[in-house]
Design a protein around this motif. Structure first.
Motif, PDB file in Angstrom:
ATOM      1  N   ALA A  72       0.792  -1.227   0.000  1.00 56.57           N
ATOM      2  CA  ALA A  72       0.000   0.000   0.000  1.00 56.57           C
ATOM      3  C   ALA A  72       0.825   1.279   0.000  1.00 56.57           C
ATOM      4  O   ALA A  72       0.251   2.353  -0.208  1.00 56.57           O
ATOM      5  N   ASN A  73       2.131   1.199   0.220  1.00 52.34           N
ATOM      6  CA  ASN A  73       2.932   2.421   0.273  1.00 52.34           C
ATOM      7  C   ASN A  73       2.871   3.173  -1.060  1.00 52.34           C
ATOM      8  O   ASN A  73       3.071   2.581  -2.126  1.00 52.34           O
ATOM      9  N   LEU A  74       2.605   4.453  -0.994  1.00 46.34           N
ATOM     10  CA  LEU A  74       2.383   5.226  -2.213  1.00 46.34           C
ATOM     11  C   LEU A  74       3.667   5.445  -3.001  1.00 46.34           C
ATOM     12  O   LEU A  74       3.644   5.458  -4.244  1.00 46.34           O
ATOM     13  N   ASP A  75       4.784   5.649  -2.325  1.00 44.93           N
ATOM     14  CA  ASP A  75       6.058   5.799  -3.041  1.00 44.93           C
ATOM     15  C   ASP A  75       6.392   4.537  -3.823  1.00 44.93           C
ATOM     16  O   ASP A  75       6.872   4.609  -4.963  1.00 44.93           O
ATOM     17  N   LEU A  76       6.129   3.388  -3.223  1.00 50.07           N
ATOM     18  CA  LEU A  76       6.396   2.129  -3.909  1.00 50.07           C
ATOM     19  C   LEU A  76       5.446   1.931  -5.074  1.00 50.07           C
ATOM     20  O   LEU A  76       5.848   1.431  -6.143  1.00 50.07           O
ATOM     21  N   GLN A  77       4.188   2.335  -4.910  1.00 50.70           N
ATOM     22  CA  GLN A  77       3.232   2.218  -6.002  1.00 50.70           C
ATOM     23  C   GLN A  77       3.647   3.081  -7.195  1.00 50.70           C
ATOM     24  O   GLN A  77       3.536   2.666  -8.362  1.00 50.70           O
ATOM     25  N   MET A  78       4.150   4.280  -6.905  1.00 47.90           N
ATOM     26  CA  MET A  78       4.629   5.149  -7.994  1.00 47.90           C
ATOM     27  C   MET A  78       5.853   4.538  -8.674  1.00 47.90           C
ATOM     28  O   MET A  78       6.006   4.628  -9.898  1.00 47.90           O
ATOM     29  N   ALA A  79       6.722   3.897  -7.895  1.00 48.72           N
ATOM     30  CA  ALA A  79       7.902   3.247  -8.468  1.00 48.72           C
ATOM     31  C   ALA A  79       7.494   2.102  -9.385  1.00 48.72           C
ATOM     32  O   ALA A  79       8.100   1.891 -10.447  1.00 48.72           O
ATOM     33  N   ILE A  80       6.471   1.362  -8.993  1.00 49.36           N
ATOM     34  CA  ILE A  80       5.979   0.262  -9.827  1.00 49.36           C
ATOM     35  C   ILE A  80       5.438   0.794 -11.153  1.00 49.36           C
ATOM     36  O   ILE A  80       5.667   0.211 -12.224  1.00 49.36           O
ATOM     37  N   GLU A  81       4.741   1.928 -11.100  1.00 51.74           N
ATOM     38  CA  GLU A  81       4.227   2.516 -12.336  1.00 51.74           C
ATOM     39  C   GLU A  81       5.372   2.986 -13.239  1.00 51.74           C
ATOM     40  O   GLU A  81       5.287   2.893 -14.470  1.00 51.74           O
ATOM     41  N   ARG A  82       6.456   3.485 -12.621  1.00 47.88           N
ATOM     42  CA  ARG A  82       7.616   3.891 -13.425  1.00 47.88           C
ATOM     43  C   ARG A  82       8.263   2.678 -14.092  1.00 47.88           C
ATOM     44  O   ARG A  82       8.770   2.769 -15.217  1.00 47.88           O
ATOM     45  N   VAL A  83       8.252   1.550 -13.412  1.00 44.36           N
ATOM     46  CA  VAL A  83       8.772   0.312 -14.010  1.00 44.36           C
ATOM     47  C   VAL A  83       7.926  -0.084 -15.212  1.00 44.36           C
ATOM     48  O   VAL A  83       8.459  -0.466 -16.270  1.00 44.36           O
ATOM     49  N   ILE A  84       6.613   0.024 -15.088  1.00 47.55           N
ATOM     50  CA  ILE A  84       5.712  -0.325 -16.191  1.00 47.55           C
ATOM     51  C   ILE A  84       5.964   0.580 -17.396  1.00 47.55           C
ATOM     52  O   ILE A  84       6.010   0.129 -18.552  1.00 47.55           O
ATOM     53  N   ALA A  85       6.164   1.881 -17.134  1.00 52.13           N
ATOM     54  CA  ALA A  85       6.442   2.815 -18.232  1.00 52.13           C
ATOM     55  C   ALA A  85       7.775   2.492 -18.897  1.00 52.13           C
ATOM     56  O   ALA A  85       7.888   2.495 -20.135  1.00 52.13           O
ATOM     57  N   ALA A  86       8.798   2.207 -18.092  1.00 50.56           N
ATOM     58  CA  ALA A  86      10.118   1.878 -18.648  1.00 50.56           C
ATOM     59  C   ALA A  86      10.066   0.577 -19.439  1.00 50.56           C
ATOM     60  O   ALA A  86      10.738   0.434 -20.467  1.00 50.56           O
ATOM     61  N   GLU A  87       9.264  -0.363 -18.972  1.00 50.11           N
ATOM     62  CA  GLU A  87       9.123  -1.628 -19.701  1.00 50.11           C
ATOM     63  C   GLU A  87       8.481  -1.405 -21.068  1.00 50.11           C
ATOM     64  O   GLU A  87       8.853  -2.053 -22.059  1.00 50.11           O
ATOM     65  N   ALA A  88       7.532  -0.469 -21.123  1.00 48.94           N
ATOM     66  CA  ALA A  88       6.892  -0.159 -22.404  1.00 48.94           C
ATOM     67  C   ALA A  88       7.910   0.416 -23.393  1.00 48.94           C
ATOM     68  O   ALA A  88       7.932   0.051 -24.576  1.00 48.94           O
ATOM     69  N   TYR A  89       8.788   1.309 -22.914  1.00 47.53           N
ATOM     70  CA  TYR A  89       9.834   1.854 -23.787  1.00 47.53           C
ATOM     71  C   TYR A  89      10.808   0.762 -24.208  1.00 47.53           C
ATOM     72  O   TYR A  89      11.318   0.769 -25.344  1.00 47.53           O
ATOM     73  N   TYR A  90      11.085  -0.171 -23.300  1.00 40.96           N
ATOM     74  CA  TYR A  90      11.996  -1.274 -23.639  1.00 40.96           C
ATOM     75  C   TYR A  90      11.393  -2.149 -24.735  1.00 40.96           C
ATOM     76  O   TYR A  90      12.075  -2.553 -25.680  1.00 40.96           O
ATOM     77  N   LYS A  91      10.095  -2.435 -24.624  1.00 47.33           N
ATOM     78  CA  LYS A  91       9.421  -3.232 -25.657  1.00 47.33           C
ATOM     79  C   LYS A  91       9.466  -2.510 -26.997  1.00 47.33           C
ATOM     80  O   LYS A  91       9.634  -3.130 -28.048  1.00 47.33           O
ATOM     81  N   GLN A  92       9.325  -1.189 -26.954  1.00 49.67           N
ATOM     82  CA  GLN A  92       9.414  -0.417 -28.193  1.00 49.67           C
ATOM     83  C   GLN A  92      10.832  -0.494 -28.762  1.00 49.67           C
ATOM     84  O   GLN A  92      11.021  -0.634 -29.971  1.00 49.67           O
ATOM     85  N   GLY A  93      11.842  -0.411 -27.881  1.00 52.56           N
ATOM     86  CA  GLY A  93      13.223  -0.471 -28.328  1.00 52.56           C
ATOM     87  C   GLY A  93      13.560  -1.793 -28.996  1.00 52.56           C
ATOM     88  O   GLY A  93      14.363  -1.838 -29.939  1.00 52.56           O
ATOM     89  N   LYS A  94      12.951  -2.883 -28.536  1.00 53.20           N
ATOM     90  CA  LYS A  94      13.218  -4.194 -29.127  1.00 53.20           C
ATOM     91  C   LYS A  94      12.668  -4.313 -30.546  1.00 53.20           C
ATOM     92  O   LYS A  94      13.065  -5.199 -31.293  1.00 53.20           O
TER      93      LYS A  94
END
Length: 470
Positions: A72-94
């Protein structure tokens, strides 16, 4: 057939040029990591960092709080969303190797002005016609100099960097929760001591009033006892306020509104496992912040490759084909088919120094990332050494404080007995001083117990623990 030869020749040229230049491969820089931590001799690679937090901490209430915070920690939830965004850019890079394909369709009626060039050429009658078009276009760039591969590796590094950032937040969250929980237990224990002291000093005030009436002490002694009672009541209020504030802080870590925190007590807290540190080189794969710094270096390195490739020619192929007709009924007729293919070779000559500037900036950022990586390693080693030393010192301080409290408690007992027996060489000031010192010693002993537990938490975090799963 001619178009096919154009494509084949361009592709073959691309691959032949590719063999002339390959983007540099990343190599981890040499870092000076000693075999041992300061003042600690290690001969085993076993490290506390590899232990899951729910095995290190045995308090059921603390484990429940950490588990809730990780969900439930909000900082961790925001970090998880940043991971999802970075993963999307990685998929685009591939997908950078693949061609770009677009499909377009349009239909319309076009009426030119009578006074336009085409209208004047037609005797003052602007042409009026319909146009229907359906076409597909495809374009592909040859990865001659490794630009696409470097972009792909850079996007992967950015993704892994975001993942390391999430792990760093997890590790800090586990440590912050454990530290705050132990501090809350210490405050509870100090509150209990203050309450007992308030009760004792009320009784002492009644005793002093009786002794004054008996002529054994003065009014000044009574007022000093009364003042000492008030100071203890103020201490109790301060401690109770700190408890409430710390509960609010823990509630924020849990992502909930301020509320009471379920907890046990300080005297039951023991961490009896051996505090293995492993070797300093293990920090490279255990500390999330060190991993984050290295992934930042990898990304900067690959982007420098990309900037370097901009000095060289670009080869691309594009093609366009479809149906076009001015009559709707002939739109998909065989006579409406059109196609074109274009091969392109471009070499930057003069572009106001933008390519060189980009390359120099990339190199500077790569050097910054390298320094940041080395700094992260040095900082990690420092934090482990500090935590180890802090734990060793707090152990020794705790044992000394126990002896101090025992001695001061005896001093209070003896001075009160002498005063009650009207021993002439004993002043009430000595009694007040002994009581004050004993209370401070008991408060400090509790604080020392907390610092001892917190030193273990700090060592666990410094070694890179807290983000590993069971």
């Amino acid at each position: 057939m001619r178009k096919r030869y154009i494509i084949i020749s361009l592709v073959m040229a691309a691959f032949s040029l590719q063999s002339c230049f390959v983007a540099k491969k990343y190599q981890q820089p040499q870092v000076d990591i000693q075999d041992q931590y300061r003042n600690v001799s290690t001969t085993d690679s076993t490290t506390l960092a590899n232990m899951p937090w729910n095995q290190l901490f045995t308090d059921a209430n603390l484990n429940a709080l950490i588990k809730e915070a990780l969900h439930a920690n909000l900082d961790l939830q925001m970090a998880i969303e940043r991971v999802i965004a970075a993963e999307a850019y990685y998929k685009q890079g591939k997908m950078g190797y693949l061609p770009t394909l677009n499909l377009n369709a349009n239909a319309g009626n076009y009426e030119a002005s009578d006074n336009s060039p085409s209208g004047i050429a037609n005797g003052g009658n602007g042409p009026n016609y319909e146009n229907y078009q359906l076409n597909g276009s495809i374009s592909w760039e040859a990865d001659i100099w490794g630009k696409i591969r470097s972009n792909k590796r850079a996007s992967r590094a950015a993704y892994l960097q975001s993942e390391a950032s999430r792990r760093a937040i997890e590790s800090s969250l586990v440590a912050d929760m454990a530290s705050a929980y132990y501090q809350l237990l210490a405050l509870d224990a100090q509150v209990e001591v203050a309450k007992q002291t308030v009760t004792t000093r009320r009784e002492s005030l009644e005793t002093m009033i009786s002794l004054k009436e008996a002529g054994q002490v003065t009014e000044a002694a009574v007022k000093q006892t009364e003042a000492q009672l008030y100071s203890t009541q103020i201490l109790l209020l301060d401690l109770e306020q700190n408890v409430a504030l710390l509960e609010n802080t823990i509630s924020l870590l849990l992502g909930r509104n301020p509320s009471t925190i379920a907890r046990s007590n300080l005297k039951d807290q023991e961490i009896k496992i051996q505090l293995h540190t492993g070797f300093p080189v293990q920090l490279l794969r255990n500390r999330p912040d060190v991993m984050l710094a290295e992934y930042g270096l990898i990304q900067a390195f690959e982007l420098t490759n990309v900037s370097r490739s901009n000095f060289y020619p670009r080869i691309s192929v594009s093609a366009n084909a479809g149906f076009e007709s001015v009559n709707f009924e002939d739109w998909f007729d065989s006579g409406s088919v059109f196609s074109n293919i274009l091969g392109n070779l471009s070499q930057p000559i003069f572009n106001k120094r933008s390519v060189r500037t980009q390359y120099e900036v990339s190199k500077a950022r790569q050097s910054q990332a390298k320094h940041n990586f080395k700094k992260a390693i040095l900082n990690a080693s420092r934090e482990v050494s500090n935590a180890l030393y802090g734990y060793q010192i707090e152990q020794r301080i705790f044992e000394i404080r126990k002896k101090e409290l025992k001695a001061l408690s005896k001093a209070v007992q003896y001075s009160e007995e002498l005063l009650n027996n009207a021993y002439q060489n004993t002043t009430y000031l000595e009694v007040l001083t002994a009581r004050s010192n004993a209370l401070s010693s008991e408060i400090n002993l509790i604080d020392s117990k907390y610092k001892q537990l917190n030193a273990i938490v700090e060592l666990y975090k410094a070694l890179g623990g807290g983000w590993q799963k069971e």
